[in-house]
Design a protein around this motif. Sequence first.
Motif, short mmCIF file in Angstrom:
data_model
loop_
_atom_site.label_atom_id
_atom_site.label_comp_id
_atom_site.label_asym_id
_atom_site.label_seq_id
_atom_site.Cartn_x
_atom_site.Cartn_y
_atom_site.Cartn_z
N PRO A 250 38.17 26.90 -45.03
CA PRO A 250 37.99 28.30 -45.44
C PRO A 250 36.93 28.42 -46.52
O PRO A 250 36.75 27.52 -47.34
CB PRO A 250 39.37 28.68 -46.00
CG PRO A 250 40.32 27.69 -45.43
CD PRO A 250 39.55 26.43 -45.25
N ALA A 251 36.22 29.53 -46.49
CA ALA A 251 35.20 29.78 -47.51
C ALA A 251 35.86 30.08 -48.85
O ALA A 251 37.04 30.41 -48.93
CB ALA A 251 34.34 30.97 -47.09
N ASP B 124 28.59 31.12 -44.78
CA ASP B 124 30.01 31.47 -44.78
C ASP B 124 30.21 32.95 -45.07
O ASP B 124 29.71 33.47 -46.07
CB ASP B 124 30.75 30.64 -45.84
CG ASP B 124 30.93 29.20 -45.42
OD1 ASP B 124 31.67 28.97 -44.44
OD2 ASP B 124 30.33 28.32 -46.05
N LEU B 125 30.96 33.60 -44.19
CA LEU B 125 31.27 35.02 -44.34
C LEU B 125 32.78 35.19 -44.44
O LEU B 125 33.54 34.58 -43.69
CB LEU B 125 30.75 35.82 -43.14
CG LEU B 125 29.27 35.67 -42.80
CD1 LEU B 125 28.92 36.52 -41.58
CD2 LEU B 125 28.40 36.05 -43.98
N ARG C 263 29.96 30.97 -40.17
CA ARG C 263 31.35 30.52 -40.28
C ARG C 263 32.16 31.66 -40.88
O ARG C 263 31.86 32.12 -41.98
CB ARG C 263 31.46 29.27 -41.16
CG ARG C 263 30.81 28.03 -40.58
CD ARG C 263 31.14 26.80 -41.42
NE ARG C 263 30.59 26.92 -42.76
CZ ARG C 263 29.54 26.22 -43.21
NH1 ARG C 263 28.92 25.37 -42.41
NH2 ARG C 263 29.12 26.37 -44.45
N CYS C 264 33.17 32.08 -40.16
CA CYS C 264 33.95 33.25 -40.58
C CYS C 264 35.31 32.83 -41.14
O CYS C 264 36.04 32.07 -40.51
CB CYS C 264 34.16 34.19 -39.40
SG CYS C 264 35.22 35.60 -39.81
N THR C 265 35.64 33.38 -42.31
CA THR C 265 36.98 33.29 -42.87
C THR C 265 37.57 34.68 -42.86
O THR C 265 37.03 35.61 -43.47
CB THR C 265 36.94 32.73 -44.31
OG1 THR C 265 36.39 31.41 -44.29
CG2 THR C 265 38.33 32.70 -44.91
N LEU C 266 38.67 34.86 -42.14
CA LEU C 266 39.32 36.16 -41.99
C LEU C 266 40.53 36.23 -42.92
O LEU C 266 41.35 35.32 -42.94
CB LEU C 266 39.75 36.36 -40.54
CG LEU C 266 40.39 37.70 -40.19
CD1 LEU C 266 39.37 38.83 -40.29
CD2 LEU C 266 40.97 37.64 -38.77
#
Length: 198
Positions: A18-19, A125-126, A150-153
């Motif tokens: 995770p970001a 990273d988003l 790279r997505c962190t939701l």
Amino acid sequence: MPQSHKTILQLTGRGFAPAKLKNATLLVIDVQEEYRMGALPLPDLEAAVAEIVDLVAAARACGTPIVHVKHLGITGGLFDPQGERGQFLPELAPQEGEFVVEKRLPNAFSGTDLHDQLQAIGHLDLIVCGFMTHSSVSSTVRAMKDYGYRCTLVDKACATRNLPTPSGILSAAEVHRIEVAALADNFAVVVPDTKALL
């Protein structure tokens, strides 16, 4: 863990950590009045808004770049750009120096300069939050993979609405849970809340 219980990201070895707010860009999607006082009320709106308020405050404290996405609807209809329903929720209005991207389709990359703005900011990273989980959030997160981000939701910072089905109403909570699971399978790493990003 059985293979069938692993995500595609895990099975392919393409998973990622995770970001953290200090090294990412925060994307806040469609936090607009339509979802509070318009035709698309979200049952879990206020809890998600409270989490997004915390997330945005933490991002500002870290100096994290913030991009606010705003959906432009039709005059007199959903997300009326000239009316109150199309405006940002007041507690989540952009501040001076933050980026705003206006879109007309669910996917925030489609027909906008979002990719160019993100490239100029320079983070791979988003971190993503906003509304609705199954629509604009989902379509934008899925598109991120095509662009190599790279997505962190953030789970608690998203929400959606009840949906009609041929067999009855599917609750907003269930729609959200299913969509988050689908995104976690192949498109994003999911964290529960803001604290996980610090």
